[in-house]
Write a protein that holds these residues in place. Structure first.
Motif, short mmCIF file in Angstrom:
data_model
loop_
_atom_site.label_atom_id
_atom_site.label_comp_id
_atom_site.label_asym_id
_atom_site.label_seq_id
_atom_site.Cartn_x
_atom_site.Cartn_y
_atom_site.Cartn_z
N ASN A 66 -12.01 17.84 19.05
CA ASN A 66 -13.19 18.04 18.20
C ASN A 66 -13.38 16.97 17.14
N PHE A 67 -12.54 15.94 17.12
CA PHE A 67 -12.63 14.91 16.10
C PHE A 67 -13.96 14.17 16.17
N ILE A 68 -14.35 13.74 17.36
CA ILE A 68 -15.57 12.95 17.51
C ILE A 68 -16.79 13.76 17.08
N ALA A 69 -16.89 14.98 17.56
CA ALA A 69 -18.05 15.82 17.21
C ALA A 69 -18.10 16.08 15.70
N PHE A 70 -16.95 16.31 15.09
CA PHE A 70 -16.93 16.59 13.65
C PHE A 70 -17.30 15.35 12.84
N GLN A 71 -16.74 14.20 13.20
CA GLN A 71 -16.95 12.99 12.42
C GLN A 71 -18.29 12.32 12.70
N LYS A 128 -27.96 6.11 19.63
CA LYS A 128 -27.92 4.72 20.04
C LYS A 128 -27.24 3.85 18.97
N SER A 129 -26.58 4.49 18.02
CA SER A 129 -25.93 3.75 16.93
C SER A 129 -24.77 2.92 17.46
N LYS A 130 -24.41 1.89 16.71
CA LYS A 130 -23.28 1.03 17.09
C LYS A 130 -21.97 1.82 17.09
N ILE A 131 -21.84 2.74 16.16
CA ILE A 131 -20.61 3.54 16.11
C ILE A 131 -20.50 4.41 17.35
N ALA A 132 -21.56 5.10 17.72
CA ALA A 132 -21.55 5.95 18.92
C ALA A 132 -21.27 5.12 20.16
N SER A 133 -21.89 3.96 20.25
CA SER A 133 -21.66 3.07 21.39
C SER A 133 -20.21 2.62 21.44
N SER A 134 -19.65 2.30 20.29
CA SER A 134 -18.25 1.88 20.21
C SER A 134 -17.31 3.01 20.64
N CYS A 168 -5.87 7.87 12.92
CA CYS A 168 -6.40 7.68 14.27
C CYS A 168 -7.59 6.71 14.24
N ASP A 169 -8.01 6.27 15.42
CA ASP A 169 -9.19 5.41 15.49
C ASP A 169 -10.46 6.26 15.43
N SER A 170 -11.60 5.62 15.55
CA SER A 170 -12.88 6.34 15.41
C SER A 170 -13.15 7.34 16.53
N SER A 171 -12.33 7.29 17.58
CA SER A 171 -12.43 8.24 18.69
C SER A 171 -11.45 9.39 18.55
N GLY A 172 -10.65 9.37 17.50
CA GLY A 172 -9.64 10.42 17.33
C GLY A 172 -8.40 10.17 18.15
N ILE A 173 -8.20 8.92 18.58
CA ILE A 173 -7.05 8.57 19.41
C ILE A 173 -6.04 7.82 18.55
#
Length: 128
Positions: free
Chosen positions: A80-85, A93-99, A34-39
């Motif tokens: 729960n993927f996003i919260a776990f990862q 304010k990180s770039k990953i969180a923004s993405s 999956c992508d970084s959003s769990g999708i």
């Protein structure tokens, strides 16, 4: 190559243990792909070929309803993927969180995520 955290206690979790082997494999496959959003867009032909099992959307929905949600035909988000990862993506304010926020928005599910439809989130932040 993306690197992921893994929940090592999944093997003793009763919900995971009760899954048939083909659904355990399917779940592990989508966690890895999956992508970084769990999708992930489900290519059932590729997944079936890779895992040597056949799958349908209906049987996936029935057997993994507590772990994934269909957000469009052939597209799921892992609960729960996003919260776990990544932890709280709304308190960062990180770039990953923004993405990740931008990706959820591009799929039209940011508000659903905020409502907690896909698992854990920081519900104290209601307006983004």
């Amino acid at each position: 190559m993306a690197k992921r955290l893994t929940e090592t206690t999944k093997w003793v979790n009763p919900d995971f243990r009760k899954l048939k082997d083909k659904y355990k494999l399917f779940y592990l496959y989508i966690l890895d792909n999956c992508d970084s959003s769990g999708i992930i867009r489900l290519d059932l032909d590729l997944i079936g070929y890779t895992l040597n099992h056949s799958f349908t959307d209906q049987e996936i929905a029935e057997n993994l309803c507590d772990k994934i949600t269909f957000i469009a035909p052939n597209k799921v988000i892992i609960k729960n993927f996003i919260a776990f990862q990544n932890g709280d993506i709304f308190d960062s304010k990180s770039k990953i969180a923004s993405s990740i926020r931008a990706n959820l928005n591009s799929h039209g599910i940011l508000e659903r995520y905020l409502r907690g439809e896909f698992g854990h989130t920081n519900k104290a932040i209601a307006s983004i």
